[in-house]
Design a protein around this motif. Structure first.
Motif, PDB file in Angstrom:
ATOM      1  N   PHE A 157       0.818  -1.148   0.002  1.00 12.11           N
ATOM      2  CA  PHE A 157       0.029  -0.101   0.033  1.00 12.11           C
ATOM      3  C   PHE A 157       0.795   1.278  -0.065  1.00 12.11           C
ATOM      4  O   PHE A 157       0.597   2.053  -0.756  1.00 12.11           O
ATOM      5  N   LEU A 158       1.849   1.401   0.843  1.00 13.14           N
ATOM      6  CA  LEU A 158       2.650   2.540   0.833  1.00 13.14           C
ATOM      7  C   LEU A 158       3.524   2.658  -0.504  1.00 13.14           C
ATOM      8  O   LEU A 158       3.847   3.778  -1.099  1.00 13.14           O
ATOM      9  N   SER A 159       3.924   1.550  -1.155  1.00 12.74           N
ATOM     10  CA  SER A 159       4.545   1.667  -2.331  1.00 12.74           C
ATOM     11  C   SER A 159       3.754   2.164  -3.546  1.00 12.74           C
ATOM     12  O   SER A 159       3.895   3.235  -4.196  1.00 12.74           O
ATOM     13  N   VAL A 160       2.333   1.601  -3.576  1.00 15.25           N
ATOM     14  CA  VAL A 160       1.380   2.553  -4.424  1.00 15.25           C
ATOM     15  C   VAL A 160       1.258   3.776  -4.097  1.00 15.25           C
ATOM     16  O   VAL A 160       0.938   4.712  -4.912  1.00 15.25           O
ATOM     17  N   MET A 161       1.167   4.288  -2.815  1.00 13.62           N
ATOM     18  CA  MET A 161       1.037   5.542  -2.463  1.00 13.62           C
ATOM     19  C   MET A 161       2.022   6.564  -3.012  1.00 13.62           C
ATOM     20  O   MET A 161       2.031   7.601  -3.320  1.00 13.62           O
ATOM     21  N   ILE A 162       3.288   6.087  -2.917  1.00 11.27           N
ATOM     22  CA  ILE A 162       4.430   6.831  -3.542  1.00 11.27           C
ATOM     23  C   ILE A 162       4.178   6.715  -5.090  1.00 11.27           C
ATOM     24  O   ILE A 162       4.650   8.001  -5.551  1.00 11.27           O
ATOM     25  N   ILE A 163       3.852   5.705  -5.641  1.00 11.30           N
ATOM     26  CA  ILE A 163       3.771   5.724  -6.847  1.00 11.30           C
ATOM     27  C   ILE A 163       2.686   6.773  -7.278  1.00 11.30           C
ATOM     28  O   ILE A 163       2.618   7.574  -8.439  1.00 11.30           O
ATOM     29  N   GLY A 164       1.648   7.102  -6.433  1.00  8.00           N
ATOM     30  CA  GLY A 164       0.345   7.805  -6.910  1.00  8.00           C
ATOM     31  C   GLY A 164       1.057   9.212  -6.936  1.00  8.00           C
ATOM     32  O   GLY A 164       0.789  10.071  -7.428  1.00  8.00           O
ATOM     33  N   ILE A 165       2.026   9.531  -5.588  1.00 12.89           N
ATOM     34  CA  ILE A 165       2.662  10.832  -5.508  1.00 12.89           C
ATOM     35  C   ILE A 165       3.292  11.044  -6.727  1.00 12.89           C
ATOM     36  O   ILE A 165       3.307  12.384  -7.186  1.00 12.89           O
ATOM     37  N   ILE A 166       4.082  10.200  -7.179  1.00 18.08           N
ATOM     38  CA  ILE A 166       4.986  10.584  -8.539  1.00 18.08           C
ATOM     39  C   ILE A 166       4.046  10.707  -9.600  1.00 18.08           C
ATOM     40  O   ILE A 166       4.299  11.598 -10.451  1.00 18.08           O
ATOM     41  N   PHE A 167       3.006  10.029  -9.836  1.00 20.32           N
ATOM     42  CA  PHE A 167       1.947  10.276 -10.720  1.00 20.32           C
ATOM     43  C   PHE A 167       1.350  11.703 -10.798  1.00 20.32           C
ATOM     44  O   PHE A 167       1.256  12.155 -11.951  1.00 20.32           O
ATOM     45  N   ASP A 295      -5.776  13.096   0.836  1.00 17.52           N
ATOM     46  CA  ASP A 295      -5.589  12.772  -0.466  1.00 17.52           C
ATOM     47  C   ASP A 295      -4.469  11.993  -0.773  1.00 17.52           C
ATOM     48  O   ASP A 295      -3.355  12.064  -0.147  1.00 17.52           O
ATOM     49  N   GLY A 296      -4.806  11.422  -2.102  1.00 12.94           N
ATOM     50  CA  GLY A 296      -3.679  10.485  -2.480  1.00 12.94           C
ATOM     51  C   GLY A 296      -4.359   9.561  -3.570  1.00 12.94           C
ATOM     52  O   GLY A 296      -5.858   9.376  -3.600  1.00 12.94           O
ATOM     53  N   MET A 297      -3.591   8.547  -4.018  1.00 12.45           N
ATOM     54  CA  MET A 297      -4.276   7.482  -4.816  1.00 12.45           C
ATOM     55  C   MET A 297      -4.484   6.405  -3.976  1.00 12.45           C
ATOM     56  O   MET A 297      -3.537   5.824  -3.681  1.00 12.45           O
ATOM     57  N   THR A 298      -5.621   5.899  -4.186  1.00 15.14           N
ATOM     58  CA  THR A 298      -6.268   4.554  -3.407  1.00 15.14           C
ATOM     59  C   THR A 298      -6.991   3.825  -4.583  1.00 15.14           C
ATOM     60  O   THR A 298      -8.197   3.498  -4.293  1.00 15.14           O
TER      61      THR A 298
END
Length: 299
Positions: A157-167, A295-298
């Motif tokens: 989940f933390l990995s996806v959140m980081i990728i979401g921030i990069i996106f 806020d973030g990608m989930t």
């Protein structure tokens, strides 16, 4: 080499064919489910109350009650049939609003439809027709295994959140779709919806999807010595199936990465309970993030 390629082709064809049939059955059930819920919501209670009261007072019989109810909603149903046919997306959005704002328990029935369509039919096709071995769920269900899954759920989940921030920084649109968007919006500060969502979207979905994608499909590759090939193929299929109305192209790729992580856990531990716990944790964390309005990608 040829036999290995043929086996990959055969199992991939089986997987895609099974998903097509399961998805077809799911669509049939789900469309009828949506149709019934939205139509029922359109019918004014005051239209039905007099008929039901007469039936309760035994002034009219059961069959006469059914006839009068059918006749009273005839115009409403005909209008809705036309709307559902001409603009199904509008009807689905109405259904999501009903489910998330008024009848949250429908989330459970939504999960039941998915379970019956994919796990139920998948079992019949793979085990009874194709004679392919699937998981028997006899792996070690210990606290240690569950804790391993939960901790890995936090990691992915933390990995996806980081990728979401990069996106977001790169301006990449990562919209998870109409239903997830509505769910995340309605979850903000809504404890009652959160409870239902964690139970269904979080836990049940995590368990059921792992059972089907890893316990059924990936295991069929593993048993033929094609674990790595199966991991790649099933992860891509897993990501592709998460592409729906309103979903942008980036999301299925990201979900495929998440599915690959779940599959990797299953290959590494040979324990489906671990990947189930990981998947359920990942889903639940996304719901909690939405509940607290972060806020973030989930996806």
């Amino acid at each position: 080499m040829q036999s290995r390629f043929f086996e990959i082709f055969r199992l991939t064809t089986y997987s895609l064919g099974l998903i097509f049939v399961c998805n077809l059955l799911f669509s049939l059930f789900y469309h009828q489910f949506v149709y019934s819920v939205v139509l029922n919501d359109r019918i004014p209670e005051e239209l039905l109350e007099p008929i039901l009261e007469d039936q309760a007072d035994q002034k009219i019989g059961f069959m006469e009650t059914v006839g009068k109810l059918t006749e009273s909603i005839k115009t409403i149903e005909e209008d809705f049939k036309t709307e559902f046919k001409d603009n199904p997306q509008k009807s689905f959005e109405s259904f999501y609003d009903i489910m998330l704002k008024k009848k949250q328990y429908l989330l459970f029935f939504q999960s039941v439809i998915w379970f019956v369509s994919f796990v139920g039919l998948g079992y019949l096709v793979l085990v009874k027709i194709l004679k392919i071995e699937i998981t028997n769920l006899q792996e070690d269900l210990s606290f240690k295994m569950i804790l391993t899954g939960v901790s890995n759920g936090f990691i992915v989940f933390l990995s996806v959140m980081i990728i979401g921030i990069i996106f977001q920084a790169l301006g990449v649109d990562a919209n998870p779709g109409v239903f997830p968007q509505k769910l995340f919006k309605e979850l903000n500060g809504n404890s009652y919806l959160l409870a239902w969502a964690v139970y269904t979207v979080g836990i049940i979905t995590g368990i059921v999807e792992e059972l089907f994608f890893r316990g059924f499909l990936l295991k069929s590759f593993m048993d033929k010595g094609l674990a790595q090939e199966g991991l790649m193929i099933i992860s891509i299929i897993f990501g592709w199936l998460h592409y729906g109305p309103g979903t942008t192209v980036a999301v299925p790729f990201l979900i495929a990465f998440v599915g690959m992580y779940f599959g990797y856990l299953y290959l590494k531990t040979k324990n489906l309970w671990v990947s189930m716990a990981c998947h359920a944790t990942y889903n639940t964390l996304g719901l909690l993030i939405a509940y607290f309005g972060v806020d973030g990608m989930t996806p």
